[in-house]
Design a protein around this motif. Structure first.
Motif, mmCIF file in Angstrom:
data_model
loop_
_atom_site.group_PDB
_atom_site.id
_atom_site.type_symbol
_atom_site.label_atom_id
_atom_site.label_comp_id
_atom_site.label_asym_id
_atom_site.label_seq_id
_atom_site.Cartn_x
_atom_site.Cartn_y
_atom_site.Cartn_z
ATOM 1 N N LEU A 105 0.817 -1.208 0.000
ATOM 2 C CA LEU A 105 0.000 0.000 0.000
ATOM 3 C C LEU A 105 0.856 1.266 0.000
ATOM 4 C CD1 LEU A 105 -2.880 -1.072 2.406
ATOM 5 C CD2 LEU A 105 -2.983 -0.789 -0.089
ATOM 6 N N ILE A 106 2.013 1.204 0.623
ATOM 7 C CA ILE A 106 2.930 2.342 0.577
ATOM 8 C C ILE A 106 3.375 2.584 -0.861
ATOM 9 C CG2 ILE A 106 5.218 3.159 1.238
ATOM 10 C CD1 ILE A 106 4.830 1.658 3.904
ATOM 11 N N ALA A 107 3.795 1.506 -1.530
ATOM 12 C CA ALA A 107 4.316 1.631 -2.886
ATOM 13 C C ALA A 107 3.224 1.967 -3.895
ATOM 14 C CB ALA A 107 5.025 0.336 -3.290
ATOM 15 N N ARG A 108 2.026 1.401 -3.737
ATOM 16 C CA ARG A 108 0.986 1.615 -4.735
ATOM 17 C C ARG A 108 0.381 3.014 -4.668
ATOM 18 N NH1 ARG A 108 -2.979 2.794 -6.441
ATOM 19 N NH2 ARG A 108 -4.048 0.964 -7.201
ATOM 20 N N ASN A 109 0.637 3.725 -3.583
ATOM 21 C CA ASN A 109 0.142 5.097 -3.470
ATOM 22 C C ASN A 109 1.181 6.138 -3.872
ATOM 23 O OD1 ASN A 109 -2.718 5.214 -2.415
ATOM 24 N ND2 ASN A 109 -1.829 3.767 -0.963
ATOM 25 N N ARG A 110 2.290 5.682 -4.441
ATOM 26 C CA ARG A 110 3.272 6.605 -5.009
ATOM 27 C C ARG A 110 2.844 6.928 -6.441
ATOM 28 N NH1 ARG A 110 8.089 2.990 -2.547
ATOM 29 N NH2 ARG A 110 8.158 3.913 -0.456
ATOM 30 N N VAL A 111 1.802 7.707 -6.534
ATOM 31 C CA VAL A 111 1.180 8.022 -7.821
ATOM 32 C C VAL A 111 1.456 9.478 -8.183
ATOM 33 C CG1 VAL A 111 -1.017 8.209 -9.047
ATOM 34 C CG2 VAL A 111 -0.641 6.325 -7.446
ATOM 35 N N GLN A 112 1.818 9.695 -9.434
ATOM 36 C CA GLN A 112 2.013 11.047 -9.947
ATOM 37 C C GLN A 112 0.762 11.466 -10.719
ATOM 38 O OE1 GLN A 112 4.696 13.051 -9.257
ATOM 39 N NE2 GLN A 112 5.369 11.368 -7.921
ATOM 40 N N ILE A 113 0.060 12.466 -10.212
ATOM 41 C CA ILE A 113 -1.155 12.940 -10.869
ATOM 42 C C ILE A 113 -0.797 14.100 -11.800
ATOM 43 C CG2 ILE A 113 -3.480 13.841 -10.535
ATOM 44 C CD1 ILE A 113 -3.091 11.087 -9.306
ATOM 45 N N PRO A 114 -1.148 14.008 -13.074
ATOM 46 C CA PRO A 114 -0.835 15.095 -14.004
ATOM 47 C C PRO A 114 -1.498 16.406 -13.567
ATOM 48 C CG PRO A 114 -1.479 13.112 -15.200
ATOM 49 C CD PRO A 114 -1.773 12.852 -13.758
ATOM 50 N N ILE A 143 -2.624 10.099 -2.469
ATOM 51 C CA ILE A 143 -2.217 10.390 -3.848
ATOM 52 C C ILE A 143 -2.532 11.830 -4.245
ATOM 53 C CG2 ILE A 143 -2.469 7.971 -4.526
ATOM 54 C CD1 ILE A 143 -5.032 8.684 -5.994
ATOM 55 N N GLY A 144 -3.063 12.610 -3.314
ATOM 56 C CA GLY A 144 -3.230 14.037 -3.550
ATOM 57 C C GLY A 144 -4.516 14.464 -4.210
ATOM 58 N N LEU A 145 -5.569 13.637 -4.127
ATOM 59 C CA LEU A 145 -6.846 13.987 -4.748
ATOM 60 C C LEU A 145 -7.950 14.250 -3.730
ATOM 61 C CD1 LEU A 145 -6.944 11.465 -7.759
ATOM 62 C CD2 LEU A 145 -6.184 13.853 -7.737
ATOM 63 N N GLY A 146 -7.603 14.247 -2.472
ATOM 64 C CA GLY A 146 -8.614 14.394 -1.430
ATOM 65 C C GLY A 146 -9.352 15.715 -1.438
ATOM 66 N N ASP A 147 -8.751 16.750 -2.006
ATOM 67 C CA ASP A 147 -9.411 18.057 -2.025
ATOM 68 C C ASP A 147 -10.598 18.111 -2.976
ATOM 69 O OD1 ASP A 147 -7.609 19.021 -0.195
ATOM 70 O OD2 ASP A 147 -6.357 20.049 -1.671
ATOM 71 N N TYR A 148 -10.677 17.172 -3.912
ATOM 72 C CA TYR A 148 -11.718 17.232 -4.944
ATOM 73 C C TYR A 148 -12.895 16.306 -4.657
ATOM 74 C CZ TYR A 148 -7.358 18.814 -7.050
ATOM 75 O OH TYR A 148 -6.148 19.430 -7.276
ATOM 76 N N PHE A 149 -12.646 15.209 -3.959
ATOM 77 C CA PHE A 149 -13.680 14.207 -3.746
ATOM 78 C C PHE A 149 -14.301 14.327 -2.358
ATOM 79 C CE2 PHE A 149 -10.947 12.066 -6.934
ATOM 80 C CZ PHE A 149 -11.894 11.925 -7.933
ATOM 81 N N GLN A 150 -15.613 14.243 -2.312
ATOM 82 C CA GLN A 150 -16.306 14.276 -1.028
ATOM 83 C C GLN A 150 -16.123 12.972 -0.259
ATOM 84 O OE1 GLN A 150 -20.401 15.439 -1.433
ATOM 85 N NE2 GLN A 150 -19.899 17.422 -2.350
ATOM 86 N N ALA A 151 -15.910 11.879 -0.978
ATOM 87 C CA ALA A 151 -15.730 10.572 -0.349
ATOM 88 C C ALA A 151 -15.156 9.604 -1.371
ATOM 89 C CB ALA A 151 -17.057 10.034 0.195
ATOM 90 N N ALA A 152 -14.622 8.490 -0.882
ATOM 91 C CA ALA A 152 -14.133 7.417 -1.742
ATOM 92 C C ALA A 152 -14.821 6.125 -1.328
ATOM 93 C CB ALA A 152 -12.624 7.274 -1.639
ATOM 94 N N TYR A 153 -15.348 5.399 -2.296
ATOM 95 C CA TYR A 153 -16.048 4.138 -2.038
ATOM 96 C C TYR A 153 -15.257 3.010 -2.683
ATOM 97 C CZ TYR A 153 -19.727 7.290 -0.598
ATOM 98 O OH TYR A 153 -20.432 8.276 0.050
ATOM 99 N N GLN A 154 -14.817 2.079 -1.836
ATOM 100 C CA GLN A 154 -14.006 0.959 -2.281
ATOM 101 C C GLN A 154 -14.473 -0.315 -1.586
ATOM 102 O OE1 GLN A 154 -10.573 3.372 -1.108
ATOM 103 N NE2 GLN A 154 -9.670 3.036 -3.125
#
Length: 234
Positions: A105-114, A143-154
């Motif tokens: 989970l540490i490695a898979r969240n090393r995501v570069q968002i354009p 991954i730096g997208l928390g400011d845009y989404f109200q929630a994440a469903y997984q």
């Protein structure tokens, strides 16, 4: 950039798939799987018999045997690790599998968002409630997208992954939508995203960049080849 197959009706909220929709997930997963294989190898030298490709083949085999588990990537990877480690005679395979999963989970969240994706999501979030609906285990905060989404469903806590309706139900309830059709789901996968959303009753927008329209048995409301086409929704 748009190809319509059904009339797109008014909607009140947008859900996004994450992996391979908002960023290229392939290099992330290659690096994460290698990281975990190396971590396990250091703890269990016998696992050299598998290597990255062997672990991947074992994961695919377990997924074929259990469709519901296949839709929950976290549970699937954890089950794969525990199964493999138990075969190698590890005394506490569950504990080591959990350690390895934490490393994954540490490695898979090393995501570069354009930057373009950040700009697009910021613009969309100013007009529509946005949520993430993903079978994967990317963390929108990490991954730096928390400011845009109200929630994440997984998947997890009793909720199965797409194309099962569980995550769409949870998202619609969280958004307080009156009808499933008030949700527009955007994703890259013809089954998980398109078929899953349509079976639930939501509208589906298929993101298919630079590849033929293959694998779809259910036609989405529309198809786009570039995420920038979504500016037309503003």
């Amino acid at each position: 950039m748009w190809q319509f197959h059904q009339r797109l009706r008014p909607f009140k909220a947008i859900s996004f798939d994450l992996d391979d929709t908002l960023y290229d997930n392939k290099p992330v997963m290659i690096a994460a799987e290698q990281h975990v294989a190396d971590f396990v190898l250091a703890k269990c030298p016998e696992s050299a018999k598998l290597g990255v490709l062997g672990w991947r083949a074992l994961r695919d085999k377990i997924a074929q045997q259990n469709p519901e588990l296949a839709s929950d990537m976290t549970a699937l990877r954890l089950a794969t690790l525990e199964h493999g480690l138990s075969k190698f005679g590890v005394e506490q395979p569950k504990a080591l599998a959990e350690e390895a999963m934490a490393e994954f989970l540490i490695a898979r969240n090393r995501v570069q968002i354009p930057d373009a994706v950040h700009q697009l999501l910021a613009a969309l979030a100013a007009r529509y409630p946005l949520v993430a609906v993903s079978n994967g285990n990317a963390d929108i905060q990490r991954i730096g997208l928390g400011d845009y989404f109200q929630a994440a469903y997984q998947p997890g806590n009793g909720n199965r992954g797409k194309p099962f309706a569980d995550l769409f139900v949870a998202a619609s309830e969280g958004l307080k939508l009156n009808h499933a059709s008030e949700l527009l789901h955007i994703g890259d996968h013809p089954v998980s995203d398109v078929q899953g959303a349509l079976k639930f009753g939501s509208q589906a927008l298929w993101y298919v960049p630079n590849k033929p329209m293959a694998g779809a048995t259910w036609l989405p409301h529309a198809r786009i080849s570039q995420l920038s086409a979504l500016y037309d929704l503003l």
